[in-house]
Design an enzyme around this catalytic site. Structure first.
Site, PDB file in Angstrom:
ATOM      1  N   ARG A   1       4.896  -0.054  -5.998  1.00  0.00           N
ATOM      2  CA  ARG A   1       4.817  -0.871  -4.785  1.00  0.00           C
ATOM      3  C   ARG A   1       3.790  -1.981  -4.918  1.00  0.00           C
ATOM      4  O   ARG A   1       3.753  -2.886  -4.089  1.00  0.00           O
ATOM      5  CB  ARG A   1       4.446   0.015  -3.595  1.00  0.00           C
TER       6      ARG A   1
ATOM      7  N   CYS B   1       0.816  -1.214   0.000  1.00  0.00           N
ATOM      8  CA  CYS B   1       0.000   0.000   0.000  1.00  0.00           C
ATOM      9  C   CYS B   1       0.853   1.270   0.000  1.00  0.00           C
ATOM     10  O   CYS B   1       1.996   1.256   0.439  1.00  0.00           O
ATOM     11  CB  CYS B   1      -0.870   0.031   1.243  1.00  0.00           C
TER      12      CYS B   1
ATOM     13  N   ASN C   1      -1.631   1.943   5.941  1.00  0.00           N
ATOM     14  CA  ASN C   1      -0.755   0.873   5.449  1.00  0.00           C
ATOM     15  C   ASN C   1      -0.489  -0.052   6.622  1.00  0.00           C
ATOM     16  O   ASN C   1      -0.241   0.426   7.729  1.00  0.00           O
ATOM     17  CB  ASN C   1       0.596   1.431   4.992  1.00  0.00           C
ATOM     18  N   GLY C   2      -0.480  -1.348   6.387  1.00  0.00           N
ATOM     19  CA  GLY C   2      -0.157  -2.287   7.461  1.00  0.00           C
ATOM     20  C   GLY C   2      -1.361  -3.093   7.863  1.00  0.00           C
ATOM     21  O   GLY C   2      -2.327  -3.234   7.099  1.00  0.00           O
TER      22      GLY C   2
ATOM     23  N   GLU D   1       8.392 -14.817 -11.200  1.00  0.00           N
ATOM     24  CA  GLU D   1       7.651 -13.670 -10.665  1.00  0.00           C
ATOM     25  C   GLU D   1       7.158 -12.715 -11.743  1.00  0.00           C
ATOM     26  O   GLU D   1       6.132 -12.075 -11.568  1.00  0.00           O
ATOM     27  CB  GLU D   1       8.452 -12.924  -9.591  1.00  0.00           C
TER      28      GLU D   1
ATOM     29  N   LYS E   1      13.293 -14.808 -10.675  1.00  0.00           N
ATOM     30  CA  LYS E   1      13.035 -13.724 -11.638  1.00  0.00           C
ATOM     31  C   LYS E   1      12.033 -14.192 -12.685  1.00  0.00           C
ATOM     32  O   LYS E   1      11.086 -13.497 -13.003  1.00  0.00           O
ATOM     33  CB  LYS E   1      14.318 -13.281 -12.363  1.00  0.00           C
TER      34      LYS E   1
ATOM     35  N   GLU F   1      18.010 -17.417  -7.915  1.00  0.00           N
ATOM     36  CA  GLU F   1      17.650 -16.056  -8.277  1.00  0.00           C
ATOM     37  C   GLU F   1      17.080 -16.013  -9.701  1.00  0.00           C
ATOM     38  O   GLU F   1      16.072 -15.353  -9.957  1.00  0.00           O
ATOM     39  CB  GLU F   1      18.879 -15.143  -8.112  1.00  0.00           C
TER      40      GLU F   1
ATOM     41  N   HIS G   1      18.134 -36.984  -7.335  1.00  0.00           N
ATOM     42  CA  HIS G   1      17.434 -37.427  -6.122  1.00  0.00           C
ATOM     43  C   HIS G   1      15.942 -37.101  -6.179  1.00  0.00           C
ATOM     44  O   HIS G   1      15.260 -37.118  -5.164  1.00  0.00           O
ATOM     45  CB  HIS G   1      18.087 -36.811  -4.887  1.00  0.00           C
TER      46      HIS G   1
ATOM     47  N   TRP H   1      -3.220  -2.621  -1.380  1.00  0.00           N
ATOM     48  CA  TRP H   1      -2.870  -3.983  -1.784  1.00  0.00           C
ATOM     49  C   TRP H   1      -3.593  -4.875  -0.780  1.00  0.00           C
ATOM     50  O   TRP H   1      -3.258  -4.870   0.411  1.00  0.00           O
ATOM     51  CB  TRP H   1      -1.362  -4.161  -1.701  1.00  0.00           C
TER      52      TRP H   1
ATOM     53  N   LYS I   1       6.296  -4.254  -4.056  1.00  0.00           N
ATOM     54  CA  LYS I   1       7.715  -3.917  -3.971  1.00  0.00           C
ATOM     55  C   LYS I   1       8.227  -4.003  -2.541  1.00  0.00           C
ATOM     56  O   LYS I   1       9.333  -4.434  -2.291  1.00  0.00           O
ATOM     57  CB  LYS I   1       7.934  -2.500  -4.529  1.00  0.00           C
TER      58      LYS I   1
HETATM   59  C1  F6R Z   1      12.100 -10.420  -6.004  1.00  0.00           C
HETATM   60  C2  F6R Z   1      12.035  -9.444  -4.935  1.00  0.00           C
HETATM   61  C3  F6R Z   1      11.694  -9.918  -3.577  1.00  0.00           C
HETATM   62  C4  F6R Z   1      12.459  -9.107  -2.515  1.00  0.00           C
HETATM   63  C5  F6R Z   1      11.964  -9.481  -1.112  1.00  0.00           C
HETATM   64  C6  F6R Z   1      12.746  -8.747  -0.048  1.00  0.00           C
HETATM   65  O1  F6R Z   1      12.511  -9.844  -7.211  1.00  0.00           O
HETATM   66  O2  F6R Z   1      12.238  -8.281  -5.154  1.00  0.00           O
HETATM   67  O3  F6R Z   1      11.913 -11.278  -3.424  1.00  0.00           O
HETATM   68  O4  F6R Z   1      13.812  -9.378  -2.658  1.00  0.00           O
HETATM   69  O5  F6R Z   1      10.608  -9.169  -1.002  1.00  0.00           O
HETATM   70  O6  F6R Z   1      12.609  -7.367  -0.188  1.00  0.00           O
HETATM   71  P1  F6R Z   1      13.634  -6.377   0.484  1.00  0.00           P
HETATM   72  O7  F6R Z   1      14.955  -6.598  -0.166  1.00  0.00           O
HETATM   73  O8  F6R Z   1      13.080  -5.021   0.206  1.00  0.00           O
HETATM   74  O9  F6R Z   1      13.681  -6.706   1.935  1.00  0.00           O
END
Ligand code: F6R
Length: 609
Positions: free
Chosen positions: A27, A2, A100-101, A489, A486, A482, A505, A74, A604
């Protein structure tokens, strides 16, 4: 997650708020709304979907005023509908709130408000209780009513409040959710994140936990939990609005992938002296401190956790200290072996991830020394840490993290080399060689990015596939995680990463004719082993995309497609090997028509549990 924007001044609050909310779109959100104090009554407009819907719903001239609050939601409690969108109002409409929260005891409060005050709820949100609470406590003093309401609430929140009885005031409160106040000329602002305000102000106050901020047109006053006014230094934002814009790139993600050479150069420049010394200025890690640590705990979420996995390899290798890596949401509910001889490293781009913050607090309570690796200056994780190692990646807007990850890796390398040198377990010659290797990475990364069209070609071949596997050994296995994250997501392809040695395995059962397997084979020592793993999957019909250093041309004989990265020390290949995987995910998602910068269901900054 949010977003909040609030304005009090003499201009059209609607336009300023909508503009600010757009800057927070990255976000992630599913509905948006605005409350304006119009002619001493509160008017609310809100709707499901994109901010463009809100713009249409607020376009009429009647909806106007110079004081207001806005929100992008959100969904957590209640589905994404018009009714559940913020702001929420008290029954008489005199109080409006954005939030927010999460209010953890909202069910209890809802029952109490219904039973004792006959409140009829109009939404399924936890937020609505805040508006009703403030209203029942309102007795001619909005600040007092907000304090009394907050006293009843449990959870994590940032809230913004306007009241029709006090039309020249805007109040906001912060507890465990980011909040800033912007200082203008004859106008003031609140927001949950800096980009929302950059067009208007550069002078801001970072609001601390359990603080309440009261804004009028001419003043911003901050009060602590005991209702005492507190003085706060003004924080001057140095980065410009342009670095939060797309600058001709089709998506923020692509721009941020391409910014990586510059970002890692910046991270290095801040920590390397001209003669190659590593200077951790402002970070208190003496030789005695380092020698006293019996272990390092690295805790983070998602991509930042993947950076931590590489951190483990290099800290163990160069500083010879045992390292545990954990995801924050697991760490905080275990009984971890953390004490005053532990160096706890929290990694977070946003510095606001609730699980990481909670894990940090847990580690602190157990006596650990807390060092955070954070991108957002002044964020909660940064403020609650003993020391901060900023990544200096600049604002990362796309939900999928790219340049934050590579700069986090640079911080891990620098930290490992520094600790190893201080402890005396890293020979000066080797240290110099490693530092020189680090300094070459920006240029090498640029040359990887020049291979974009090759990667685009591979994406064209594979974007219709329903699943993809990523395999690797050593640091390559961490990079596989990673790469896989990517891809899933942003393209929504079911992707899975597994340490290559683990394939047989179980996971190999899923490999069929044409199944894409991205095989990372950048570790010289493990190259032969990777070739055997590639053989294994090829024998089951896999379509293999191999990634290796230039000098390992043998890969071409086995893989269907190859991506070569410049030769470098094995420890540093993650920086170069992740870039093709980021580009691959990007091009696949683009070909599939996905909303790359704002993938569905993702935010985000994850400020809820
Ligand atoms: C994936 C991504 C998330 C963040 C995770 C932690 O591309 O961005 O997996 O890495 O939500 O977020 P931060 O780094 O802001 O604590």
């Amino acid at each position: 997650m949010c977003g909040i924007v609030g304005y009090i001044g003499n201009n059209s609050a609607k336009e300023i708020i909508i503009d600010g909310l757009k800057k927070l779109e990255y976000r992630g959100y599913d509905s948006a709304g605005i409350a304006l104090n119009c002619n001493e009554s509160i008017e609310i407009r809100k709707c499901r979907g994109r901010i463009s819907n809100l713009e249409a719903a607020t376009a009429d001239k009647e909806f106007d005023g110079s004081v207001g609050i806005g929100h992008t939601r959100w969904a957590t409690h209640g589905s994404p509908t018009d009714e559940n969108a913020h702001p929420h109002a008290s029954m008489d409409g005199s109080i409006a709130v954005v939030h927010n929260g999460i209010i953890e005891n909202y069910t209890e409060l809802k029952e109490w408000l219904t039973k004792e005050y006959g409140v009829v709820f109009r939404s399924a949100t936890d937020t609505e209780v805040i508006a009703h609470l403030i209203n029942i406590y309102y007795d001619g003093d909005l600040l007092d009513a907000v304090y009394r309401a907050v006293d009843k609430m449990r959870g994590a929140y940032a809230i913004g409040v306007v009241c029709s009885h006090e039309p020249d005031k805007l109040i906001a409160v912060r507890k465990d959710s980011p909040l800033i106040a912007g200082i203008g000329d004859g106008c003031n602002f609140i927001a949950s994140d800096i980009p929302a305000l950059l067009k208007h102000v550069r002078q801001i106050y970072l609001i601390e936990n359990n603080e309440t901020v009261v804004l009028t047109r001419d003043r911003v006053q901050i009060y602590n939990q005991d209702r005492k006014e507190v003085k706060r230094d003004v924080f001057h934002v140095t980065w410009d609005a342009a670095s939060a814009e797309k600058e001709g790139y089709e998506h923020f993600m692509l721009k941020e992938i391409y910014e990586q050479p510059k970002a890692i150069e910046e991270t290095l420049n801040r920590r390397l002296s001209p003669d190659g010394e590593i200077c951790l200025d402002g970070i208190r890690l003496t030789k005695q401190d380092i020698e006293a640590f019996t272990k390092v705990y690295i805790v983070a979420c998602g991509t930042a956790y993947h950076a931590g996995l590489i951190g483990k390899y290099v800290i163990e290798k160069f500083a010879r200290i045992p390292v545990e890596v954990d995801v924050a949401s697991e760490f905080r509910y275990r009984e971890p072996f953390v004490d005053d001889k532990t160096l706890f490293i929290a990694i977070s781009q946003s510095g606001e991830t609730l699980d990481t913050l909670a894990a940090l607090r847990e580690a602190k309570a157990r006596g650990a020394r807390v060092l955070s690796v954070v991108n957002v200056v002044g964020s909660s994780v940064a403020r609650e840490s003993d020391d901060v190692f900023y990544t200096w990646a600049g604002p990362e807007i796309a939900v999928a993290s790219t340049k934050a990850y590579t700069t986090q890796l640079i911080c891990m390398y620098l930290l490992a080399l520094y600790m190893g040198s201080e402890k005396g377990c890293l020979e000066p010659e080797l240290r110099d060689e490693l530092v020189a290797g680090l300094s070459e990475l920006p240029d090498k990364l640029k040359s990887v990015l020049r291979r974009d069209s090759e990667i685009q070609e591979i994406a064209r071949q594979l974007y219709m596939k329903t699943q993809t596997f990523f395999i690797g050994r050593g640091t390559d296995s961490a990079v596989s995680y990673e790469g896989s994250l990517k891809l899933k997501e942003i393209s929504y392809i079911n992707s899975f990463a597994v340490a290559a040695g683990e394939l047989k395995h179980g996971t190999i059962a899923l490999i069929d004719e044409g199944t894409p397997v991205v095989a990372l084979a950048t570790q010289s020592r493990l190259f032969e082993k990777m070739l055997s793993n590639i053989e294994e999957v090829k024998a089951r019909g896999a379509f293999v995309v191999g990634v290796a250093q230039e000098n390992c041309r043998r890969l071409e004989e086995q893989a269907d497609r190859t991506i070569f990265i410049p030769d470098c020390r094995d420890e540093f290949t993650p920086i170069l090997a992740v870039a093709p995987l980021q580009l691959f995910a990007y091009h696949v998602a683009r070909l599939r028509g996905c909303d790359i910068d704002k993938p569905k269901n993702l935010a985000k900054s994850v400020t809820v549990e």
